[in-house]
Motif scaffolding. Structure first.
Motif, mmCIF file in Angstrom:
data_model
loop_
_atom_site.group_PDB
_atom_site.id
_atom_site.type_symbol
_atom_site.label_atom_id
_atom_site.label_comp_id
_atom_site.label_asym_id
_atom_site.label_seq_id
_atom_site.Cartn_x
_atom_site.Cartn_y
_atom_site.Cartn_z
ATOM 1 N N ALA A 193 20.362 37.379 81.473
ATOM 2 C CA ALA A 193 19.494 37.856 81.529
ATOM 3 C C ALA A 193 18.347 37.535 80.313
ATOM 4 O O ALA A 193 17.061 36.930 81.269
ATOM 5 C CB ALA A 193 19.354 39.541 81.172
ATOM 6 N N ILE A 194 18.621 36.793 79.599
ATOM 7 C CA ILE A 194 17.705 36.351 78.435
ATOM 8 C C ILE A 194 17.971 34.714 78.375
ATOM 9 O O ILE A 194 17.052 34.232 77.734
ATOM 10 C CB ILE A 194 17.772 36.817 76.987
ATOM 11 N N GLY A 195 18.941 34.266 78.856
ATOM 12 C CA GLY A 195 19.263 32.971 78.961
ATOM 13 C C GLY A 195 18.126 31.683 79.230
ATOM 14 O O GLY A 195 17.856 30.759 78.676
ATOM 15 N N GLY A 196 17.707 32.315 80.436
ATOM 16 C CA GLY A 196 16.546 31.559 81.043
ATOM 17 C C GLY A 196 15.328 31.310 80.175
ATOM 18 O O GLY A 196 14.690 30.103 79.659
ATOM 19 N N GLN A 197 14.897 32.490 79.648
ATOM 20 C CA GLN A 197 13.719 32.465 78.610
ATOM 21 C C GLN A 197 13.960 31.598 77.448
ATOM 22 O O GLN A 197 13.255 30.920 76.913
ATOM 23 C CB GLN A 197 13.466 33.941 78.281
ATOM 24 N N LEU A 198 15.230 31.921 76.877
ATOM 25 C CA LEU A 198 15.607 31.124 75.370
ATOM 26 C C LEU A 198 15.540 29.735 75.778
ATOM 27 O O LEU A 198 15.110 29.309 74.953
ATOM 28 C CB LEU A 198 16.824 31.880 75.080
ATOM 29 N N ALA A 199 15.950 29.296 76.982
ATOM 30 C CA ALA A 199 16.030 27.943 77.240
ATOM 31 C C ALA A 199 14.846 27.317 77.356
ATOM 32 O O ALA A 199 14.634 26.387 77.039
ATOM 33 C CB ALA A 199 16.993 27.666 78.555
ATOM 34 N N ASP A 200 13.955 28.216 77.701
ATOM 35 C CA ASP A 200 12.513 27.776 77.822
ATOM 36 C C ASP A 200 11.803 27.576 76.409
ATOM 37 O O ASP A 200 11.180 26.696 76.192
ATOM 38 C CB ASP A 200 11.663 28.706 78.823
ATOM 39 N N ARG A 201 12.250 28.463 75.716
ATOM 40 C CA ARG A 201 11.538 28.605 74.454
ATOM 41 C C ARG A 201 12.030 27.648 73.454
ATOM 42 O O ARG A 201 11.411 26.848 72.944
ATOM 43 C CB ARG A 201 11.929 30.256 73.925
ATOM 44 N N PHE A 202 13.488 27.572 73.465
ATOM 45 C CA PHE A 202 13.970 26.701 72.320
ATOM 46 C C PHE A 202 14.631 25.357 72.866
ATOM 47 O O PHE A 202 15.130 24.584 72.010
ATOM 48 C CB PHE A 202 15.377 27.604 71.587
ATOM 49 N N GLY A 203 14.616 25.198 74.065
ATOM 50 C CA GLY A 203 15.104 23.923 74.828
ATOM 51 C C GLY A 203 16.746 23.934 75.072
ATOM 52 O O GLY A 203 17.305 24.990 74.738
ATOM 53 N N ARG A 204 16.907 23.132 76.170
ATOM 54 C CA ARG A 204 18.358 23.419 76.638
ATOM 55 C C ARG A 204 19.308 22.720 75.464
ATOM 56 O O ARG A 204 20.524 23.698 75.647
ATOM 57 C CB ARG A 204 18.555 22.481 77.676
ATOM 58 N N ARG A 205 19.127 21.839 74.564
ATOM 59 C CA ARG A 205 20.055 21.355 73.755
ATOM 60 C C ARG A 205 20.136 22.329 72.724
ATOM 61 O O ARG A 205 21.440 22.774 72.300
ATOM 62 C CB ARG A 205 19.374 20.357 73.003
ATOM 63 N N ARG A 206 19.218 22.939 72.005
ATOM 64 C CA ARG A 206 19.134 23.736 70.904
ATOM 65 C C ARG A 206 20.065 25.207 71.432
ATOM 66 O O ARG A 206 20.959 25.597 70.763
ATOM 67 C CB ARG A 206 18.214 24.259 70.382
ATOM 68 N N LEU A 207 19.747 25.639 72.663
ATOM 69 C CA LEU A 207 20.444 26.774 73.150
ATOM 70 C C LEU A 207 22.041 26.603 73.304
ATOM 71 O O LEU A 207 22.804 27.559 73.152
ATOM 72 C CB LEU A 207 19.623 27.248 74.390
ATOM 73 N N THR A 208 22.071 25.467 73.912
ATOM 74 C CA THR A 208 23.781 25.148 74.062
ATOM 75 C C THR A 208 24.410 25.055 72.802
ATOM 76 O O THR A 208 25.373 25.655 72.537
ATOM 77 C CB THR A 208 23.654 23.787 74.414
ATOM 78 N N LEU A 209 23.792 24.527 71.832
ATOM 79 C CA LEU A 209 24.472 24.488 70.468
ATOM 80 C C LEU A 209 24.392 26.095 69.922
ATOM 81 O O LEU A 209 25.433 26.262 69.270
ATOM 82 C CB LEU A 209 23.509 23.614 69.438
ATOM 83 N N ALA A 210 23.546 26.820 69.904
ATOM 84 C CA ALA A 210 23.528 28.066 69.456
ATOM 85 C C ALA A 210 24.562 28.919 70.152
ATOM 86 O O ALA A 210 25.403 29.407 69.567
ATOM 87 C CB ALA A 210 22.189 28.682 69.637
ATOM 88 N N GLY A 211 24.670 28.718 71.531
ATOM 89 C CA GLY A 211 25.753 29.445 72.342
ATOM 90 C C GLY A 211 27.041 28.824 71.963
ATOM 91 O O GLY A 211 27.910 29.977 71.620
ATOM 92 N N ALA A 212 27.429 27.759 71.801
ATOM 93 C CA ALA A 212 28.656 27.321 71.207
ATOM 94 C C ALA A 212 28.948 27.844 69.947
ATOM 95 O O ALA A 212 30.243 28.150 69.480
ATOM 96 C CB ALA A 212 28.654 25.731 70.843
ATOM 97 N N ALA A 213 28.118 27.891 68.901
ATOM 98 C CA ALA A 213 28.253 28.384 67.659
ATOM 99 C C ALA A 213 28.761 29.878 67.721
ATOM 100 O O ALA A 213 29.601 30.209 67.163
ATOM 101 C CB ALA A 213 26.895 28.184 66.747
ATOM 102 N N VAL A 214 28.059 30.690 68.411
ATOM 103 C CA VAL A 214 28.185 32.120 68.722
ATOM 104 C C VAL A 214 29.743 32.136 69.213
ATOM 105 O O VAL A 214 30.655 33.266 68.824
ATOM 106 C CB VAL A 214 27.354 32.715 69.557
ATOM 107 N N PHE A 215 30.214 31.642 70.092
ATOM 108 C CA PHE A 215 31.319 31.562 70.710
ATOM 109 C C PHE A 215 32.248 31.400 69.880
ATOM 110 O O PHE A 215 33.343 31.695 69.548
ATOM 111 C CB PHE A 215 31.399 30.386 72.140
ATOM 112 N N PHE A 216 32.116 30.028 69.059
ATOM 113 C CA PHE A 216 33.182 29.553 68.077
ATOM 114 C C PHE A 216 33.576 30.794 66.986
ATOM 115 O O PHE A 216 34.574 31.171 66.866
ATOM 116 C CB PHE A 216 32.489 28.320 67.215
ATOM 117 N N VAL A 217 32.066 31.457 66.535
ATOM 118 C CA VAL A 217 32.491 32.557 65.433
ATOM 119 C C VAL A 217 33.117 33.783 66.042
ATOM 120 O O VAL A 217 33.830 34.383 65.670
ATOM 121 C CB VAL A 217 31.177 33.052 64.816
#
Ligand code: BGC
Length: 478
Positions: free
Chosen positions: A73-97
């Motif tokens: 639900a929030i992924g699209g807006q976050l991707a627009d705000r922070f960019g695709r690359r940064r959001l992917t990095l953040a997602g991977a970090a959350v997944f890692f932790v």
């Protein structure tokens, strides 16, 4: 093979870097798939640490889906705000932790909390991966590259099944399920490391007034002559196209597309695929296989899912979406009928056991050529440009929501009415799905996105100017 030629054509006007980007971005699908697959094996052993009722097993399985709904639900807006690359990095970090969090959970409550957090990363991954790919892929290979995400989902599931097999039931004195859940940190680290080397999406850069950066990214992934033109096109679209919102989705002329997107989202899950993906080892051990044999059988299911997804990639632009969906759902209906029947007959462990096993494999095969990849493809094709992102998000949230419902209710349902009737109920859904697809889902093969949008406006999305009255048509053409 046409698709293969187009993807690997050395004379194509784009370098190999664009494939690198798509391959890394599709690793989002690997996280999605890993998380979906890993719980099936872990469930066999979690009860060594915590007491689990069928309902709690459902909660452990489904908690990730609650997070995924939020993430989608929030992924699209976050991707627009922070960019695709940064959001992917953040997602991977959350997944890692999250992987460590789940593996080290001291109580069942903590395990559930970490699974919700992990789920948010999965939901984000389900949105940002396809977005990143679609925005960087050259038009001539966008379909094939778009399918990479589903291929990675199926590979992620297979990787999880392999991990489950390897770490079961105990490894180096640590109970298997903790290793299984921890291992998700590995693909997350690979995604993060790969993404570190990726450029930001040129479309996002233009939208954020970073045109020179966009130009330099595009010149790495396109023939230099075409770069200027593409930048101009992106600028034009981003200047004149006002983004539509949720209310636009309810306009009468968009409604057929909305019904198809949301309908297929629900159908994909109510067809029961994840009852097999999540509970295959549990079902196999009920049939009479030992724990290890059940995990091995489950790996076989994962392999079928991957191989038939590759077949679908090669077929989808030749035979079309509708034939794949219709053959797939018809086959799934028959296989669920046989699977259910197996549980009513005596002696599941003999020949009947193998017939039951066979029907499970074929059921997954029929899914993998149809509802699996085609759902995600269609929701990127059938919506008008202005609301494509929002509409895809809505379909995705419904998909995760339906996934949640099925995950939560399936084991209690089996407990109440038994496997036989439960699979027959899913079979009835597949039959309904067949009728829905036959009457509602348009063929999009060989039509440009603009043609599809024009047909939608003319109420001719199914190929005929169907049942609208003159007044309604006038209203639409205004
Ligand atoms: C679905 C998942 C499912 C997977 C199985 C995906 O398209 O969205 O829910 O687990 O396919 O391959």
């Amino acid at each position: 093979m046409d698709v293969v030629n187009r993807v690997f054509n050395a004379e194509s006007d784009h370098g190999t870097f664009v494939y690198f980007i798509a391959a890394i971005a599709a690793l989002n699908g690997l996280l999605f798939g890993f998380d979906v697959g890993v719980i099936s094996g872990a469930l066999l052993y979690i009860d060594q640490s915590f007491t689990l009722s069928p309902f709690l097993e459902g909660v452990v399985t489904s908690s990730v889906l609650v997070g995924a709904m939020i993430g989608a639900a929030i992924g699209g807006q976050l991707a627009d705000r922070f960019g695709r690359r940064r959001l992917t990095l953040a997602g991977a970090a959350v997944f890692f932790v999250g992987s460590f969090g789940m593996a080290l959970s001291p109580t069942l409550g903590w395990l559930i909390v970490w699974r919700v957090i992990e789920g948010v990363a999965v939901g984000v991954a389900s949105i940002v991966g396809p977005l990143y790919i679609a925005e960087t892929a050259p038009p001539d290979v966008r379909g094939a590259l778009g399918f990479l995400q589903q291929l990675m989902i199926t590979l992620g599931i297979l990787l999880a099944y392999g991990t489950n097999y390897f770490f079961a039931p105990e490894f180096l004195g640590i109970i298997g399920w903790r290793w299984m859940l921890w291992f998700g940190a590995v693909p997350a680290a690979v995604l993060a490391a790969g993404t570190y080397f990726l450029p930001e999406s040129p479309r996002w850069l233009v939208e954020n007034q970073r045109v020179e950066e966009a130009r330099s990214v595009l010149s790495r992934i396109r023939d230099t002559d075409a770069v200027g033109e593409e930048i101009d096109e992106i600028r034009e679209v981003s200047e004149i196209e006002e983004k539509g919102g949720l209310s636009d989705l309810l306009e009468p002329w968009v409604r057929p597309a909305l019904i198809v997107g949301v309908g297929l989202a629900i159908i994909q899950q109510f067809s029961g695929i994840n009852t097999i993906i999540y509970y295959a080892p549990t079902i196999l051990s009920n049939i009479g296989f030992g724990d290890i044999a059940s995990l091995a059988g489950t790996i076989g299911i994962g392999v079928v899912n991957v191989v038939l997804t590759i077949v679908a990639v090669l077929l989808v632009d030749r035979v079309g979406r509708r034939p794949l969906l219709l053959v797939g759902t018809a086959g799934m209906t028959v296989m669920l009928a046989i699977l259910g029947l197996g549980f009513f007959l005596p002696g599941l462990s003999g020949v009947i056991g193998y017939v039951t096993l066979g029907s499970m494999f074929l059921y997954v095969a029929f899914y993998a050529i149809s509802l699996g990849p085609v759902f995600w493809l269609l929701i990127s094709e059938i919506y008008p440009l202005r609301i494509r992102g929002t509409a895809e998000g809505v379909a995705s949230v419904f998909n995760w929501g339906a996934n949640f419902l099925v995950g939560l209710t399936f084991l209690p349902l089996i407990d109440r009415i038994g496997e036989g009737y439960s699979f027959w109920i899913l079979g009835a859904f597949c039959l309904l799905a067949f009728v829905f697809i036959y009457t509602r889902v348009p063929e999009t093969m060989g039509r440009s996105l603009e043609e599809i949008e024009a047909d939608l406006r003319d109420n001719a999305i199914m190929g005929a100017d169907a049942d609208a009255g003159p007044a309604e048509r006038e209203h639409r053409t205004e």
